[in-house]
Design an enzyme around this catalytic site. Sequence first.
Site, PDB file in Angstrom:
ATOM      1  N   ASP A  46      43.271 -31.149 -54.448  1.00 52.88           N
ATOM      2  CA  ASP A  46      43.719 -32.278 -55.258  1.00 52.88           C
ATOM      3  C   ASP A  46      43.570 -33.572 -54.463  1.00 52.88           C
ATOM      4  OD1 ASP A  46      45.398 -33.084 -57.801  1.00 52.88           O
ATOM      5  OD2 ASP A  46      46.228 -34.178 -56.098  1.00 52.88           O
ATOM      6  N   TYR A  51      43.351 -41.952 -51.781  1.00 56.36           N
ATOM      7  CA  TYR A  51      43.857 -41.257 -50.583  1.00 56.36           C
ATOM      8  C   TYR A  51      42.999 -41.596 -49.354  1.00 56.36           C
ATOM      9  CZ  TYR A  51      46.523 -38.415 -53.941  1.00 56.36           C
ATOM     10  OH  TYR A  51      47.353 -37.993 -54.956  1.00 56.36           O
ATOM     11  N   LYS A  80      40.850 -38.702 -58.768  1.00 59.94           N
ATOM     12  CA  LYS A  80      41.612 -39.555 -59.701  1.00 59.94           C
ATOM     13  C   LYS A  80      41.056 -40.973 -59.682  1.00 59.94           C
ATOM     14  CE  LYS A  80      45.659 -36.826 -58.442  1.00 59.94           C
ATOM     15  NZ  LYS A  80      45.569 -36.563 -57.008  1.00 59.94           N
ATOM     16  N   HIS A 113      44.840 -41.967 -62.546  1.00 63.14           N
ATOM     17  CA  HIS A 113      45.890 -41.772 -61.537  1.00 63.14           C
ATOM     18  C   HIS A 113      47.252 -42.292 -62.024  1.00 63.14           C
ATOM     19  CE1 HIS A 113      46.248 -41.228 -56.932  1.00 63.14           C
ATOM     20  NE2 HIS A 113      47.384 -40.923 -57.522  1.00 63.14           N
ATOM     21  N   SER A 172      47.679 -38.613 -65.265  1.00 66.49           N
ATOM     22  CA  SER A 172      48.703 -38.466 -64.241  1.00 66.49           C
ATOM     23  C   SER A 172      49.719 -39.581 -64.390  1.00 66.49           C
ATOM     24  CB  SER A 172      48.052 -38.511 -62.855  1.00 66.49           C
ATOM     25  OG  SER A 172      49.044 -38.352 -61.867  1.00 66.49           O
ATOM     26  N   ASN A 173      50.972 -39.225 -64.190  1.00 64.83           N
ATOM     27  CA  ASN A 173      52.082 -40.190 -64.278  1.00 64.83           C
ATOM     28  C   ASN A 173      52.207 -40.795 -65.677  1.00 64.83           C
ATOM     29  OD1 ASN A 173      52.943 -40.158 -61.400  1.00 64.83           O
ATOM     30  ND2 ASN A 173      50.832 -40.832 -61.098  1.00 64.83           N
ATOM     31  N   SER A 221      54.561 -33.304 -55.484  1.00 62.08           N
ATOM     32  CA  SER A 221      55.775 -33.499 -54.678  1.00 62.08           C
ATOM     33  C   SER A 221      56.855 -32.485 -55.059  1.00 62.08           C
ATOM     34  CB  SER A 221      56.283 -34.938 -54.799  1.00 62.08           C
ATOM     35  OG  SER A 221      55.277 -35.867 -54.474  1.00 62.08           O
ATOM     36  N   PHE A 223      58.404 -30.432 -53.350  1.00 64.12           N
ATOM     37  CA  PHE A 223      59.535 -30.304 -52.423  1.00 64.12           C
ATOM     38  C   PHE A 223      60.426 -31.540 -52.472  1.00 64.12           C
ATOM     39  CE2 PHE A 223      56.214 -27.638 -50.065  1.00 64.12           C
ATOM     40  CZ  PHE A 223      56.595 -26.479 -50.739  1.00 64.12           C
ATOM     41  N   PRO A 225      62.297 -34.766 -52.008  1.00 66.22           N
ATOM     42  CA  PRO A 225      62.411 -35.846 -51.027  1.00 66.22           C
ATOM     43  C   PRO A 225      61.523 -35.689 -49.792  1.00 66.22           C
ATOM     44  CG  PRO A 225      64.428 -34.503 -51.098  1.00 66.22           C
ATOM     45  CD  PRO A 225      63.573 -34.074 -52.239  1.00 66.22           C
ATOM     46  N   SER A 227      58.404 -35.260 -49.017  1.00 68.30           N
ATOM     47  CA  SER A 227      57.186 -36.056 -48.875  1.00 68.30           C
ATOM     48  C   SER A 227      57.488 -37.549 -48.708  1.00 68.30           C
ATOM     49  CB  SER A 227      56.310 -35.837 -50.113  1.00 68.30           C
ATOM     50  OG  SER A 227      55.192 -36.657 -50.093  1.00 68.30           O
ATOM     51  N   PHE A 228      58.670 -37.974 -49.138  1.00 65.83           N
ATOM     52  CA  PHE A 228      58.969 -39.412 -49.166  1.00 65.83           C
ATOM     53  C   PHE A 228      59.801 -39.881 -47.975  1.00 65.83           C
ATOM     54  CE2 PHE A 228      57.915 -37.850 -53.298  1.00 65.83           C
ATOM     55  CZ  PHE A 228      56.921 -38.740 -53.671  1.00 65.83           C
ATOM     56  N   GLU A 282      50.376 -21.468 -41.171  1.00 63.57           N
ATOM     57  CA  GLU A 282      51.410 -20.557 -41.665  1.00 63.57           C
ATOM     58  C   GLU A 282      51.965 -21.031 -43.001  1.00 63.57           C
ATOM     59  OE1 GLU A 282      55.707 -19.131 -40.147  1.00 63.57           O
ATOM     60  OE2 GLU A 282      54.276 -19.716 -38.595  1.00 63.57           O
TER      61      GLU A 282
END
Length: 326
Positions: A46, A51, A80, A113, A172-173, A221, A223, A225, A227-228, A282
């Site tokens: 992605d 980026y 995007k 995007h 997206s978004n 995102s 997970f 918070p 990533s931020f 891992e």
Amino acid sequence: MADTRTYTLNNGMKMPVVGLGCWKLSADVAATQVYEAIKLGYRLFDGALCYGNEKEIGVGIKQAINEGLVKREDLFIVSKLWCNFHHPDHVKLALQRTLNDLGLDYVDLYYIHFPLPIKYVPLEEKYPPEMYTGEEDRRNNIVSEQQVPILDTYRAMEKLVDEGLVKSLGLSNFQACLIQDLLRGARIKPVALQVELHPYLSQERLVTYAQSKDIQVVAYSTFGPLSFLELGNSAAKDVTPLLEHEIVLNIAKKHDVTPSQVILRWATQRGIAVIPKSSKKERLLNNLNSDKALTLSDSEMSDIFSLNKNLRFLDPWDWARLPGFF
Ligand code: NAD
């Protein structure tokens, strides 16, 4: 090598349930990371023009193809369209840069995007583009918008499908009402909707809406918070990290899996695709295997849903600085 399950999209294409997110994959390691991820079994990457690492991603892909690890058609490459390129005159220009950088003839999925058209700036002037609309705007700390209706942009993207440069289109978004409006005028149905989605932002109504239209939801995102934090986001500092949340830890312990696998599985069990980003071998394997590592019970799913706070970490209104929007 791990073998990933796929979702069948509304145009018949198969999308891997788990892919690799490439945001913040630094250019100096991106080629190796992508190559290693392909070795581990990743097939979906992605990426995005903004980026700033598509050239390096392309190097990793090329190495894997040259060594016979995969064929181009085994991969699902995503990019995007960035906000500066919404005008129909600029859509193909942006895609061409992406294809040149990736060293590919087509991408499998091309998203808008953000539904946020901003003033055009040539890539020669600013790459990666970011929320930049010229020196004067930067000095005044503003971003200038561009008056282009979303459907005009989308129709220019449909032409890219006609030309074989893009296999499918995505949003997206986007929120539901904007998707609904776009569907009224789209000739080629979008196959996917990529949005921020994690236990603190469970997006139940939006997911139900997209699924009712046979549009594949892709979570970013996942997970929350995590990533931020590295971006200094204050809301991310104020909440319990999801991978340390008691509810998630207890479920992980019960199934003998990692907390990250619990969160990813909570999404994939809802029929949602995930694209966690990692640079560690891992973790890459752990994430890729999450779809098969466990099945959550109804009550475990509900326990995770109970964490929802409608807490969005990536909100363009926080950083777009569009005059008159506040
Ligand atoms: P993420 O939720 O994937 O989190 C990434 C963080 O989690 C990294 O710090 C990583 O080291 C850590 N991590 C990954 N696997 C782990 C594991 N198994 N155990 C512990 N920690 C782990 O966040 P993200 O990168 O924001 O989102 C994923 C991808 O979604 C992006 O890379 C990008 O491709 C896409 N994305 C799209 C948009 C958009 O506007 N469309 C916005 C943000 C992200």
